[in-house]
Design an enzyme around this catalytic site. Structure first.
Site, PDB file in Angstrom:
ATOM      1  N   ASN A   1      -2.475  -1.136   2.253  1.00 29.57           N
ATOM      2  CA  ASN A   1      -2.170  -1.636   3.584  1.00 29.57           C
ATOM      3  C   ASN A   1      -2.266  -0.497   4.582  1.00 29.57           C
ATOM      4  O   ASN A   1      -1.860   0.633   4.279  1.00 29.57           O
ATOM      5  CB  ASN A   1      -0.746  -2.199   3.640  1.00 29.57           C
ATOM      6  CG  ASN A   1      -0.605  -3.521   2.929  1.00 29.57           C
ATOM      7  OD1 ASN A   1      -1.579  -4.214   2.664  1.00 29.57           O
ATOM      8  ND2 ASN A   1       0.616  -3.897   2.612  1.00 29.57           N
TER       9      ASN A   1
ATOM     10  N   ARG B   1      -3.380  -7.186  -1.926  1.00 22.94           N
ATOM     11  CA  ARG B   1      -3.646  -5.992  -2.749  1.00 22.94           C
ATOM     12  C   ARG B   1      -3.579  -6.326  -4.234  1.00 22.94           C
ATOM     13  O   ARG B   1      -4.419  -5.886  -5.019  1.00 22.94           O
ATOM     14  CB  ARG B   1      -2.677  -4.870  -2.401  1.00 22.94           C
ATOM     15  CG  ARG B   1      -2.881  -4.323  -0.980  1.00 22.94           C
ATOM     16  CD  ARG B   1      -1.812  -3.328  -0.599  1.00 22.94           C
ATOM     17  NE  ARG B   1      -0.516  -4.006  -0.649  1.00 22.94           N
ATOM     18  CZ  ARG B   1       0.644  -3.393  -0.825  1.00 22.94           C
ATOM     19  NH1 ARG B   1       0.702  -2.089  -0.973  1.00 22.94           N
ATOM     20  NH2 ARG B   1       1.772  -4.065  -0.853  1.00 22.94           N
TER      21      ARG B   1
END
Length: 91
Positions: free
Chosen positions: A36, A18
Site C-alpha cells: 500500500n 495485497r
C-alpha cells in the site's frame, strides 16, 4: 527477464488486494512485492520471464477476485531486481 512497476488506483486498499495479489503470484513463476502507498494506491513490483509477468498482470487486472476494485493502472519498466526472493507483501 522482465521487471515492471504497476500502480493500481481505485478502491484497492482495505479490500484484501495485497493478499489476493500474493495468492495469485503462487501460480506464476515471478518474484516481487506488493504494498500500500500513502496516497491510497497499491504498488506492485514484479519480475520474471516476459510471458509470466504479462500474464500475471493481465489476470490480476481482468480476472482476479479484486479486479473490479481497479479503476486504473499504470505500468512502467524498472531495472532488474537484485535482492528480492519470492513474492511478498511489503510494508
Amino acid at each position: 527477464m522482465l521487471s515492471k512497476k504497476v500502480i493500481f488506483e481505485g478502491r484497492v486498499q482495505g479490500v484484501g488486494f495485497r493478499y489476493a495479489t500474493k495468492q495469485l503470484a503462487l501460480g506464476f513463476d515471478v518474484i516481487g512485492t506488493v504494498k500500500n502507498l500513502p496516497e491510497g494506491t497499491v504498488e506492485l513490483i514484479i519480475q520474471g520471464e516476459d510471458d509470466e509477468v504479462l500474464e500475471f498482470i493481465d489476470e490480476l487486472v481482468d480476472e482476479s477476485s479484486v479486479a473490479h476494485h481497479i479503476k486504473k493502472h499504470t505500468i512502467e519498466d524498472i531495472p532488474e531486481l537484485e535482492s528480492v526472493k519470492g513474492f511478498s507483501i511489503a510494508s
